[in-house]
Design a protein around this motif. Structure first.
Motif, PDB file in Angstrom:
ATOM      1  N   PHE A  13      32.401  57.486  56.914  1.00 28.23           N
ATOM      2  CA  PHE A  13      33.572  57.132  56.117  1.00 28.23           C
ATOM      3  C   PHE A  13      33.256  55.968  55.182  1.00 28.23           C
ATOM      4  N   HIS A  14      33.846  55.993  53.986  1.00 29.84           N
ATOM      5  CA  HIS A  14      33.627  54.947  52.980  1.00 29.84           C
ATOM      6  C   HIS A  14      34.964  54.496  52.399  1.00 29.84           C
ATOM      7  N   ASN A  15      34.989  53.275  51.865  1.00 31.60           N
ATOM      8  CA  ASN A  15      36.118  52.850  51.043  1.00 31.60           C
ATOM      9  C   ASN A  15      36.161  53.722  49.792  1.00 31.60           C
ATOM     10  N   ASN A  16      37.354  54.183  49.424  1.00 30.51           N
ATOM     11  CA  ASN A  16      37.479  55.046  48.255  1.00 30.51           C
ATOM     12  C   ASN A  16      38.826  54.856  47.592  1.00 30.51           C
ATOM     13  N   ASN A  17      38.885  55.284  46.325  1.00 29.19           N
ATOM     14  CA  ASN A  17      40.137  55.335  45.579  1.00 29.19           C
ATOM     15  C   ASN A  17      40.315  56.747  45.026  1.00 29.19           C
ATOM     16  N   PHE A  18      41.559  57.212  45.041  1.00 25.46           N
ATOM     17  CA  PHE A  18      41.879  58.539  44.542  1.00 25.46           C
ATOM     18  C   PHE A  18      43.048  58.440  43.568  1.00 25.46           C
ATOM     19  N   VAL A  19      43.128  59.418  42.664  1.00 23.59           N
ATOM     20  CA  VAL A  19      44.290  59.524  41.792  1.00 23.59           C
ATOM     21  C   VAL A  19      44.697  60.990  41.690  1.00 23.59           C
ATOM     22  N   THR A  39      59.784  65.163  34.341  1.00 25.39           N
ATOM     23  CA  THR A  39      59.325  64.248  35.388  1.00 25.39           C
ATOM     24  C   THR A  39      57.801  64.274  35.468  1.00 25.39           C
ATOM     25  N   HIS A  40      57.214  63.089  35.505  1.00 28.00           N
ATOM     26  CA  HIS A  40      55.762  62.928  35.616  1.00 28.00           C
ATOM     27  C   HIS A  40      55.469  62.033  36.816  1.00 28.00           C
ATOM     28  N   VAL A  41      54.532  62.466  37.659  1.00 28.73           N
ATOM     29  CA  VAL A  41      54.196  61.724  38.868  1.00 28.73           C
ATOM     30  C   VAL A  41      52.704  61.423  38.893  1.00 28.73           C
ATOM     31  N   THR A  42      52.373  60.170  39.164  1.00 25.81           N
ATOM     32  CA  THR A  42      50.980  59.774  39.411  1.00 25.81           C
ATOM     33  C   THR A  42      50.942  59.028  40.741  1.00 25.81           C
ATOM     34  N   LEU A  43      49.968  59.384  41.558  1.00 29.51           N
ATOM     35  CA  LEU A  43      49.784  58.730  42.855  1.00 29.51           C
ATOM     36  C   LEU A  43      48.378  58.162  42.938  1.00 29.51           C
ATOM     37  N   PHE A  44      48.299  56.860  43.198  1.00 28.01           N
ATOM     38  CA  PHE A  44      47.022  56.204  43.475  1.00 28.01           C
ATOM     39  C   PHE A  44      46.922  55.974  44.978  1.00 28.01           C
ATOM     40  N   GLU A  45      45.776  56.308  45.541  1.00 21.85           N
ATOM     41  CA  GLU A  45      45.538  56.116  46.969  1.00 21.85           C
ATOM     42  C   GLU A  45      44.271  55.294  47.170  1.00 21.85           C
ATOM     43  N   ASN A  46      44.400  54.249  47.959  1.00 22.66           N
ATOM     44  CA  ASN A  46      43.258  53.396  48.306  1.00 22.66           C
ATOM     45  C   ASN A  46      43.006  53.492  49.804  1.00 22.66           C
ATOM     46  N   ASN A  47      41.769  53.834  50.184  1.00 25.14           N
ATOM     47  CA  ASN A  47      41.332  53.811  51.584  1.00 25.14           C
ATOM     48  C   ASN A  47      40.394  52.634  51.767  1.00 25.14           C
ATOM     49  N   TYR A  48      40.676  51.804  52.747  1.00 25.42           N
ATOM     50  CA  TYR A  48      39.906  50.571  52.922  1.00 25.42           C
ATOM     51  C   TYR A  48      39.642  50.317  54.393  1.00 25.42           C
ATOM     52  N   LYS A  84      37.087  65.775  43.391  1.00 24.88           N
ATOM     53  CA  LYS A  84      37.653  65.812  42.028  1.00 24.88           C
ATOM     54  C   LYS A  84      38.779  64.797  41.845  1.00 24.88           C
ATOM     55  N   TYR A  85      39.325  64.295  42.960  1.00 22.34           N
ATOM     56  CA  TYR A  85      40.396  63.307  42.868  1.00 22.34           C
ATOM     57  C   TYR A  85      39.885  61.866  42.967  1.00 22.34           C
ATOM     58  N   LEU A  86      38.590  61.700  43.220  1.00 22.92           N
ATOM     59  CA  LEU A  86      38.028  60.358  43.349  1.00 22.92           C
ATOM     60  C   LEU A  86      38.113  59.608  42.025  1.00 22.92           C
ATOM     61  N   GLY A 120      36.428  56.943  39.903  1.00 23.30           N
ATOM     62  CA  GLY A 120      35.136  56.268  39.828  1.00 23.30           C
ATOM     63  C   GLY A 120      34.148  56.896  40.794  1.00 23.30           C
ATOM     64  N   GLU A 121      33.102  56.158  41.103  1.00 22.25           N
ATOM     65  CA  GLU A 121      32.083  56.673  41.995  1.00 22.25           C
ATOM     66  C   GLU A 121      32.553  56.625  43.446  1.00 22.25           C
ATOM     67  N   GLY A 122      32.030  57.537  44.223  1.00 24.94           N
ATOM     68  CA  GLY A 122      32.381  57.566  45.638  1.00 24.94           C
ATOM     69  C   GLY A 122      32.066  58.921  46.231  1.00 24.94           C
ATOM     70  N   GLU A 123      32.304  59.046  47.509  1.00 30.12           N
ATOM     71  CA  GLU A 123      32.154  60.322  48.194  1.00 30.12           C
ATOM     72  C   GLU A 123      33.120  60.351  49.372  1.00 30.12           C
ATOM     73  N   TYR A 124      33.517  61.557  49.736  1.00 39.03           N
ATOM     74  CA  TYR A 124      34.544  61.711  50.761  1.00 39.03           C
ATOM     75  C   TYR A 124      34.137  62.822  51.725  1.00 39.03           C
ATOM     76  N   PRO A 125      33.066  62.589  52.498  1.00 37.80           N
ATOM     77  CA  PRO A 125      32.650  63.618  53.455  1.00 37.80           C
ATOM     78  C   PRO A 125      33.605  63.700  54.628  1.00 37.80           C
ATOM     79  N   MET A 126      33.818  64.914  55.101  1.00 34.81           N
ATOM     80  CA  MET A 126      34.645  65.138  56.277  1.00 34.81           C
ATOM     81  C   MET A 126      33.850  65.962  57.283  1.00 34.81           C
ATOM     82  N   THR A 127      34.320  65.955  58.512  1.00 37.98           N
ATOM     83  CA  THR A 127      33.674  66.703  59.583  1.00 37.98           C
ATOM     84  C   THR A 127      34.668  67.672  60.195  1.00 37.98           C
ATOM     85  N   VAL A 128      34.230  68.901  60.389  1.00 43.80           N
ATOM     86  CA  VAL A 128      35.021  69.891  61.107  1.00 43.80           C
ATOM     87  C   VAL A 128      34.444  70.020  62.517  1.00 43.80           C
TER      88      VAL A 128
END
Length: 250
Positions: free
Chosen positions: A147-153, A161-170, A232-234, A236-244
């Motif tokens: 897991f890494h710190n990441n930002n998504f939009v 109506t227009h919606v934008t959501l920013f998500e920060n994982n820390y 595709k939602y990241l 800037g730079e980053g990665e979002y690996p998940m495990t099944v």
């Protein structure tokens, strides 16, 4: 019982702007392949714990009879509109007991909200108690090691109506075995801006903990990598690996 997260209740309607069920097609089809290749007998019934707004169920229901459980009434209301033929039940994945068995239990990454080790054990025990012998369990998670710190939009627009959501994982170094989720909504209706912010915490456990919890609950599981699904939602730079984790009840 119901959750008090505004994101999944008062703001659940924004899911229509930020995600389309078609966005989930490839992801869910991958889960279906895992399930069917793991099962020793045909899978007919699926219990979906943490089903959210029902986007995944659009595809699950094409293959299985699905029952969905979620703690957030706002998400359940949306799920019922999207999939009126599916049974949706308000409940906590740690404690719900439906007193019936299924061929498969799926817990896509909503299991992240199990904040403590005890929460995690309870959720996995719920899965075990609702599975037929030899039944399939599929969990999607993010072990601590990857897991890494990441930002998504995320953004979308319909009508006026227009919606934008920013998500920060820390990962807060002062609070072990957790990470922080901060959500910032920018909602514009007819040009008028409203903002909402929500902060929550999620569990973050090393792989050895996952392995032990699953084994102790009576599962024979194996991990598989799931990369690139949300890249595709990241922002800037980053990665979002998940495990099944996929396997069967012993």
């Amino acid at each position: 019982m119901a959750s008090n997260w505004i994101s999944y209740n008062e703001l659940a309607w924004t899911d229509d702007f930020l995600a389309d069920p078609a966005d989930y097609r490839d992801e869910v089809n991958g889960y279906i392949e895992f399930i069917n290749s793991t099962a020793v007998t045909p899978v007919n019934t699926v219990l979906h714990l943490g089903c959210g707004a029902g986007g995944f169920d659009v595809y699950f229901k094409k293959h299985y009879t699905v029952s969905g459980v979620d703690i957030s009434t706002g998400m359940l209301d949306k799920a019922k509109l999207t999939n009126p033929e599916i049974e949706y039940i308000e409940g906590d994945m740690r404690t719900i007991r439906l007193k019936r068995l299924f061929d498969c239990v799926v817990i896509p990454d909503s299991i992240d909200y199990m904040l403590t080790l005890d929460d995690l054990k309870q959720a996995v025990q719920t899965a075990a108690l609702h599975l037929n012998p030899g039944g399939v369990l599929l969990i999607v998670c993010k072990p601590e090691e990857t897991f890494h710190n990441n930002n998504f939009v995320y953004t979308g627009e319909k009508g006026e109506t227009h919606v934008t959501l920013f998500e920060n994982n820390y990962i807060n170094p002062y609070v072990p075995n957790t990470y922080e989720i901060t959500l910032l909504y920018l909602i514009r209706h007819k040009g008028k801006l409203s903002t909402y912010m929500e902060e929550s915490k999620a569990g973050l456990f090393p792989k050895k903990t996952w392995d032990k919890v699953l084994k102790d609950a009576g599962f024979n599981m194996e991990p598989r990598s799931l990369d690139g699904i949300y890249d595709k939602y990241l922002l800037g730079e980053g990665e979002y690996p998940m495990t099944v984790f996929i396997g069967r009840k012993i």
